[in-house]
Design a protein around this motif. Structure first.
Motif, PDB file in Angstrom:
ATOM      1  N   VAL A  46       0.862  -1.034   0.130  1.00 36.73           N
ATOM      2  CA  VAL A  46      -0.095  -0.167  -0.089  1.00 36.73           C
ATOM      3  C   VAL A  46       0.916   0.923   0.035  1.00 36.73           C
ATOM      4  CG1 VAL A  46      -1.742   1.239   1.138  1.00 36.73           C
ATOM      5  CG2 VAL A  46      -1.607  -1.241   1.413  1.00 36.73           C
ATOM      6  N   TYR A  47       0.702   1.833  -1.003  1.00 37.17           N
ATOM      7  CA  TYR A  47       1.561   3.376  -1.184  1.00 37.17           C
ATOM      8  C   TYR A  47       0.672   4.456  -0.765  1.00 37.17           C
ATOM      9  CZ  TYR A  47       5.116   0.701  -3.540  1.00 37.17           C
ATOM     10  OH  TYR A  47       5.912  -0.253  -3.902  1.00 37.17           O
ATOM     11  N   PRO A  48       1.213   5.654  -0.193  1.00 34.81           N
ATOM     12  CA  PRO A  48       0.542   6.812   0.024  1.00 34.81           C
ATOM     13  C   PRO A  48      -0.051   7.411  -1.296  1.00 34.81           C
ATOM     14  CG  PRO A  48       2.566   6.861   1.157  1.00 34.81           C
ATOM     15  CD  PRO A  48       2.670   5.643   0.148  1.00 34.81           C
ATOM     16  N   LYS A  49      -1.232   7.994  -1.401  1.00 35.51           N
ATOM     17  CA  LYS A  49      -1.829   8.599  -2.492  1.00 35.51           C
ATOM     18  C   LYS A  49      -0.842   9.565  -3.090  1.00 35.51           C
ATOM     19  CE  LYS A  49      -5.823  11.047  -4.248  1.00 35.51           C
ATOM     20  NZ  LYS A  49      -5.242  11.845  -4.983  1.00 35.51           N
ATOM     21  N   LYS A  50      -0.226  10.491  -2.320  1.00 35.04           N
ATOM     22  CA  LYS A  50       0.853  11.850  -2.551  1.00 35.04           C
ATOM     23  C   LYS A  50       1.811  10.699  -3.666  1.00 35.04           C
ATOM     24  CE  LYS A  50       3.936  15.243  -1.394  1.00 35.04           C
ATOM     25  NZ  LYS A  50       4.541  15.769  -0.137  1.00 35.04           N
ATOM     26  N   TYR A  51       2.222   9.670  -3.238  1.00 31.93           N
ATOM     27  CA  TYR A  51       3.339   9.036  -3.967  1.00 31.93           C
ATOM     28  C   TYR A  51       2.951   8.673  -5.195  1.00 31.93           C
ATOM     29  CZ  TYR A  51       6.685   5.309  -5.283  1.00 31.93           C
ATOM     30  OH  TYR A  51       7.547   4.656  -6.179  1.00 31.93           O
ATOM     31  N   LEU A  52       1.763   8.000  -5.034  1.00 32.59           N
ATOM     32  CA  LEU A  52       1.214   7.494  -6.516  1.00 32.59           C
ATOM     33  C   LEU A  52       0.874   8.720  -7.551  1.00 32.59           C
ATOM     34  CD1 LEU A  52      -1.254   4.730  -5.084  1.00 32.59           C
ATOM     35  CD2 LEU A  52       1.027   4.469  -6.313  1.00 32.59           C
ATOM     36  N   ASP A  53       0.286  10.045  -6.966  1.00 36.87           N
ATOM     37  CA  ASP A  53      -0.058  10.933  -7.682  1.00 36.87           C
ATOM     38  C   ASP A  53       1.466  11.501  -8.392  1.00 36.87           C
ATOM     39  OD1 ASP A  53      -2.596  11.099  -7.116  1.00 36.87           O
ATOM     40  OD2 ASP A  53      -2.378  12.609  -5.741  1.00 36.87           O
ATOM     41  N   LYS A  57       2.616  11.478 -12.472  1.00 39.58           N
ATOM     42  CA  LYS A  57       2.961  12.747 -13.416  1.00 39.58           C
ATOM     43  C   LYS A  57       4.352  12.240 -14.142  1.00 39.58           C
ATOM     44  CE  LYS A  57       1.121  16.035  -9.885  1.00 39.58           C
ATOM     45  NZ  LYS A  57       1.718  17.130  -8.989  1.00 39.58           N
ATOM     46  N   GLU A  58       5.164  11.607 -13.333  1.00 47.24           N
ATOM     47  CA  GLU A  58       6.391  11.214 -14.173  1.00 47.24           C
ATOM     48  C   GLU A  58       6.127  10.295 -15.172  1.00 47.24           C
ATOM     49  OE1 GLU A  58       9.465   9.642 -11.353  1.00 47.24           O
ATOM     50  OE2 GLU A  58       8.789  10.710  -9.842  1.00 47.24           O
ATOM     51  N   ILE A  59       5.153   9.329 -15.205  1.00 46.64           N
ATOM     52  CA  ILE A  59       4.817   8.586 -16.149  1.00 46.64           C
ATOM     53  C   ILE A  59       4.237   9.179 -17.514  1.00 46.64           C
ATOM     54  CG2 ILE A  59       3.150   6.690 -16.954  1.00 46.64           C
ATOM     55  CD1 ILE A  59       3.382   5.367 -14.095  1.00 46.64           C
ATOM     56  N   GLU A  60       3.237  10.368 -17.124  1.00 45.22           N
ATOM     57  CA  GLU A  60       2.812  11.085 -18.310  1.00 45.22           C
ATOM     58  C   GLU A  60       3.900  11.910 -18.746  1.00 45.22           C
ATOM     59  OE1 GLU A  60      -0.268  11.116 -19.427  1.00 45.22           O
ATOM     60  OE2 GLU A  60      -0.268   9.572 -17.977  1.00 45.22           O
ATOM     61  N   ILE A  61       4.811  12.418 -18.194  1.00 42.26           N
ATOM     62  CA  ILE A  61       5.941  13.064 -18.720  1.00 42.26           C
ATOM     63  C   ILE A  61       6.832  12.119 -19.654  1.00 42.26           C
ATOM     64  CG2 ILE A  61       8.297  13.927 -18.528  1.00 42.26           C
ATOM     65  CD1 ILE A  61       7.090  15.404 -15.685  1.00 42.26           C
ATOM     66  N   ALA A  62       7.064  11.105 -19.202  1.00 44.34           N
ATOM     67  CA  ALA A  62       7.811  10.064 -20.018  1.00 44.34           C
ATOM     68  C   ALA A  62       6.936   9.624 -21.227  1.00 44.34           C
ATOM     69  CB  ALA A  62       8.023   8.863 -19.217  1.00 44.34           C
ATOM     70  N   LYS A  63       5.467   9.543 -20.879  1.00 44.19           N
ATOM     71  CA  LYS A  63       4.786   9.148 -22.390  1.00 44.19           C
ATOM     72  C   LYS A  63       4.974  10.230 -23.357  1.00 44.19           C
ATOM     73  CE  LYS A  63       1.191   6.218 -20.315  1.00 44.19           C
ATOM     74  NZ  LYS A  63      -0.165   6.127 -20.036  1.00 44.19           N
TER      75      LYS A  63
END
Length: 87
Positions: A46-53, A57-63
């Motif tokens: 389980v990861y904190p929501k802030k970390y997932l957000d 963002k990093e994934i969207e930048i890479a895409k």
């Protein structure tokens, strides 16, 4: 096959051999679900929501970089590591 007994308050003990084989420890989270009469236990993180957000963002930048053609492409792993060492 290993047997486990349903105890008070619906508790069961997972055999030590399985706990060790899966690298589980006290406090780990397990998802529990039933399908076709079979109960499944699956270790989860389980990861904190802030970390997932931030990760989203990093994934969207890479895409976006990939779509624009600005994402570097490497012929082999050594070339990738060489580029990483430059930075």
């Amino acid at each position: 096959m290993m047997l486990s007994e349903l105890r008070a308050k619906s508790q069961i003990t997972i055999p030590k051999e399985l706990v060790e084989r899966l690298g589980l420890s006290e406090g780990d989270k397990l998802e529990i679900y039933e399908k076709d009469g079979v109960i499944y236990l699956m270790p989860v993180v389980v990861y904190p929501k802030k970390y997932l957000d931030e990760l989203r963002k990093e994934i969207e930048i890479a895409k976006a970089k990939i779509a624009s053609g600005k994402q570097p492409v490497f012929d082999n792993v050594e070339a990738l590591f060489a580029k990483l060492e430059e930075n």
